[in-house]
Write a protein that holds these residues in place. Sequence first.
Motif, mmCIF file in Angstrom:
data_model
loop_
_atom_site.group_PDB
_atom_site.id
_atom_site.type_symbol
_atom_site.label_atom_id
_atom_site.label_comp_id
_atom_site.label_asym_id
_atom_site.label_seq_id
_atom_site.Cartn_x
_atom_site.Cartn_y
_atom_site.Cartn_z
ATOM 1 N N ARG A 365 1.519 -3.502 -3.132
ATOM 2 C CA ARG A 365 1.479 -2.283 -2.315
ATOM 3 C C ARG A 365 0.812 -1.142 -3.101
ATOM 4 N NH1 ARG A 365 6.706 -4.080 -0.807
ATOM 5 N NH2 ARG A 365 7.661 -2.655 -2.339
ATOM 6 N N LYS A 366 1.137 -1.045 -4.358
ATOM 7 C CA LYS A 366 0.552 0.036 -5.167
ATOM 8 C C LYS A 366 -0.930 -0.177 -5.398
ATOM 9 C CE LYS A 366 4.847 1.192 -7.521
ATOM 10 N NZ LYS A 366 5.571 1.245 -8.795
ATOM 11 N N SER A 369 -2.774 0.932 -2.268
ATOM 12 C CA SER A 369 -2.837 2.400 -2.179
ATOM 13 C C SER A 369 -3.912 2.943 -3.106
ATOM 14 C CB SER A 369 -1.490 3.003 -2.548
ATOM 15 O OG SER A 369 -0.507 2.579 -1.632
#
Length: 430
Positions: A365-366, A369
Amino acid sequence: MQENIKSITVSQLNRYVFRLLGNQSVLQNISIVGELSNVKVYSSGHWYFNLKDQNAQVSCVMFKSAASSLNFRPKDGDAVILSGKVSLYERDGKFQVYVNKMDLDGKGNLYLLFEQLNKKLQAEGLYSEEFKKPIPKFPKVIGVATSRSGAVIQDIINVSRRRWPLSKIVLAPCSVQGENAAPTIVKSIEKLNEMEEVDVIIVGRGGGSLEDLWAFNEESVARAVFASEKPIISAVGHESDTTICDYVADLRAPTPSAAAEVALPNINEVLEYMRSKELQMSRLLSAKVDFSETRLFNLEDKLKTNMVSIIKLLNQKLSHLSENRFLLNPYENLDRKKEAVDINADKLEQRMTYLLKNKEQSLARKVASLDALSPLKVLGRGYSMLTRTGESKPLVSAQDIRKNEALDVFMQDGKLKVEVLDVSIEKEGK
């Protein structure tokens, strides 16, 4: 008949008598004994007085120059010995003695000298207890400063043989009476101090008059006694006699024999003391042995009691151990421990798998982003980034750019170097 006698003046008479007395050699250096009376001293420093006996008196004068050497202050009633010359004071026709020396008669002068030296040495601290050296209890060698021929040395030897035969007497002979006695006493004290083996020194003589004992009142003897590195016992005269030497010495004994008594221990008393200490030690040792034996017996009984208790306790522990399942079948307990280890290992593996999966999802997820915010993504959509050549800061406004300036243009797949030909800035709303 009287008409043939030649008359003379008073001055001529006094001059004649003055010369007559001056020509008598016996009167030019005469010594006279008598008692002072009507003593007067004037601001000039001159002394005027009468010298008298039971039947007559004579006028005397002592001028300042002679009076300055007096070692006492004359007063009425003093018995003195005068030295001087007899003459006539012409102006007054006064027959008088011109005194050039005056001493107290006999013992009076000696007592005065004694008191003067006594006060002087006392003021200097020579009598102070802080300077007194202790007398050794068991001296091996006693030095004696006294006459070789007198009874003093023999008395000391006799006392030594009787009280403490182990000691040795060393004599440093000296004169103990007369004008030359003091230097020999000083020399004997110094000689005994040079002998390393000497432990204590006795300085003394037998009884006598004040004149006989005077050598022990001399300042040189007093200072030699004070300077002695070895303790000194003064034993001068009889018990009633007191000398300067007695005051300065580390200890004063009334007689030479008494000096030996205080300098030496009594062998009989020492032996008796040793016997009493031996008996005391024997009793203490016996009591100590009895006490130790009693304590040993008590410890033995206590040890036996404790050993029984310890053996009993060990038997109880051994009995408990014999009932322990692990000790009875150790392999059974070991299998249970292995099974527990396997179960915990499975639980640990499952937990680690779960945690690892969660961390991977969070990381994905990071990354997404960050990718969305990446400048490269923006450049992929047809945009580019301008910087001045050699700088990394982006240029975002046309106002920051100058004509003919070299710029770097960053695109998705490379970099261009360009030169600004012209700059046009659009106004707001156009």
